[in-house]
Scaffold this active site. Sequence first.
Site, mmCIF file in Angstrom:
data_model
loop_
_atom_site.group_PDB
_atom_site.id
_atom_site.type_symbol
_atom_site.label_atom_id
_atom_site.label_comp_id
_atom_site.label_asym_id
_atom_site.label_seq_id
_atom_site.Cartn_x
_atom_site.Cartn_y
_atom_site.Cartn_z
ATOM 1 N N LYS A 174 0.784 -3.338 4.929
ATOM 2 C CA LYS A 174 -0.137 -4.092 4.088
ATOM 3 C C LYS A 174 0.517 -4.877 2.958
ATOM 4 C CE LYS A 174 -4.263 -3.251 3.436
ATOM 5 N NZ LYS A 174 -5.524 -2.724 2.928
ATOM 6 N N SER A 230 0.856 -1.178 0.000
ATOM 7 C CA SER A 230 0.000 0.000 0.000
ATOM 8 C C SER A 230 0.894 1.231 0.000
ATOM 9 C CB SER A 230 -0.884 -0.019 1.244
ATOM 10 O OG SER A 230 -1.271 1.298 1.573
#
Length: 466
Positions: A292, A286
Site C-alpha cells: 500500500k 501501511s
Amino acid sequence: MADGTDQKSSNQMWGGRFASGPSAIMEEINASIGFDKKLYAQDIRGSMAHAAMLASKGIISPEDKDKITDGLNTILSEIEAGSFEFSRKLEDIHMNIEARLATLIGPAAGRLHTARSRNDQVALDFRLWVKEELQKTEGMLTALIAAFLDRAEENADTVMPGFTHLQTAQPVTFGHHCMAYVEMFGRDRARVRHAIEHLDESPIGAAALAGTGYPIDRHMTAKALGFREPTRNSIDTVSDRDFALEFLSIASICATHLSRLAEEIVIWSTPQFGFIRLSDAFSTGSSIMPQKKNPDAAELVRAKTGRINGSLIALLTVMKGLPLAYSKDMQEDKEQVFDAAESLELAIAAMTGMIRDLEVRKDRMRAAAGSGYSTATDLADWLVREAGLPFRDAHHVTGNAVALAEKKGCDLADLSLEELQAIHPGITKSVFDVLSVEASVASRTSFGGTAPSEVKKQIAWWRGRN
Ligand code: ARG
C-alpha cells in the site's frame, strides 16, 4: 484548573474601582493571554505609532515618548528571546506588555494608554494580524497556481476522461482539468486581495467606542501603520469583526476547493483509476499491507476543511447576537482565526507539493478516455453536421450505435462501417475521423473549451496575470 477562591489582590489596571481580585475561575475564563500573545508584535507596533502620534500632538512629552519606545523595544526583544514572563493574572497581551513597560520605565508607561482603550487596541492588533495573514495566503495561492500552470502546460495534450456524476462523459485533457483549478484558486486569490482592500482601515483612536476629546491625529497613526485611512465610525470600529469573518469565509471556500482536489487525488491514485502516482514525499505506507501507498496528505487536506468551516460557523455564531459596541464575547474571535489560518497554510502548502511532485500516468488516462463511449456526442454532432439530422434524431441514432457496441463488447470506433450504416444509411467512413478521443478533444475549440490550442491560450492568459 482553578481552586476557586484566590481573591487576595485587586487588579493593578482598574484597582481603583475593585476592592478584591477575581476568583480563580473568573481569571481562567477571562484570560486570553494563552492565545493572544501571538499578537505581541502587532501590539508593540501599534503602541509605538500611538505614542509617536501623542507626542507629535503635544499630548505626551517627547521624553516620555522616547522612554515608551525604548521600553517597548526591550519588551519586543524579551518576547523574541523567550525570556518574557507572560502572566495570566494580567489577562491579555495588552496588559502584559503595559505592566512590563511600567516595571521597565516607571510612571511614563501610564501615559501610553491616553486616548485609547483596549477595545480599539485589540481591533487594531487583530486587523494587522489578519492583514499579514491574508498577504501570506495571497503568496501561497500564487505558488499553487504556478504549480498548476506548469502541470497544465506539460499536459495540454494529455487525454483523460471528463466526468459528470463521476461517470465518463466526454474526453478532455489533463491540462484543461488542471486549468479548472487555476480558475478556482485564482478566484480565491481575488477574494483575498479584495479582503485586504476592505480591511485596510485603521481602528486606533476609536477609543472605547465614542472617540476621544484629546486632539489626536488618526490619519497619522493610520499612515504609520500602513493603513489606507482611518475607520470612519468609532462605534462600528470596536464592534466590527467582519474582517475576521471575511478571512474565515474566504478560507472556507478555498478549503472547499482544496478538498475537492484532494478527493480527486484520492480517487486518481487508486489502483482502479491509476491516473496518477503520488510521490513518496506525500504518501505513507501501511504497517500491515506492504503493497500500500496511502494518500494521507490529500486525506488530511480534505479533513482540514471541516475545521476551517467549523471556525467560520463558530465566529458567525459568536457575533450574531451582540449589541453594539464591544462585548467580551469578541475575545473568542482569535482562536478560530488562528486555527483556521494554520490549517489553511498547511493545506495549501501540502497541495502545492503534491501537484508539483505527482506523476501523471498518461497511458492509463488515455485508455480510460477511450472507454465508456466517451465520443458518443461526437458521433451525434457528426450526424448533425454531415448527414443533416436534427440533433434529437442524431442523439437517438447514436444511442442505437452505443447499444450495439455494448452488445458486442467493443468501442464505437470498433464498429464496422456496414454496422453503422445499418443503423443510419447516411453514415460514411469519414465518421471514423471523429470517433477517436484525440479528434474529439481537438474539435472542442470554443472559447474555454478542452482543445489543446484553446487550453494553451488560457495558460498564456494566466501567465500574464500573477
Ligand atoms: N482581550 C480582549 C479581547 O481580546 C481585549 C479587549 C478587552 N476589552 C475590554 N473592554 N474588556 O477582546
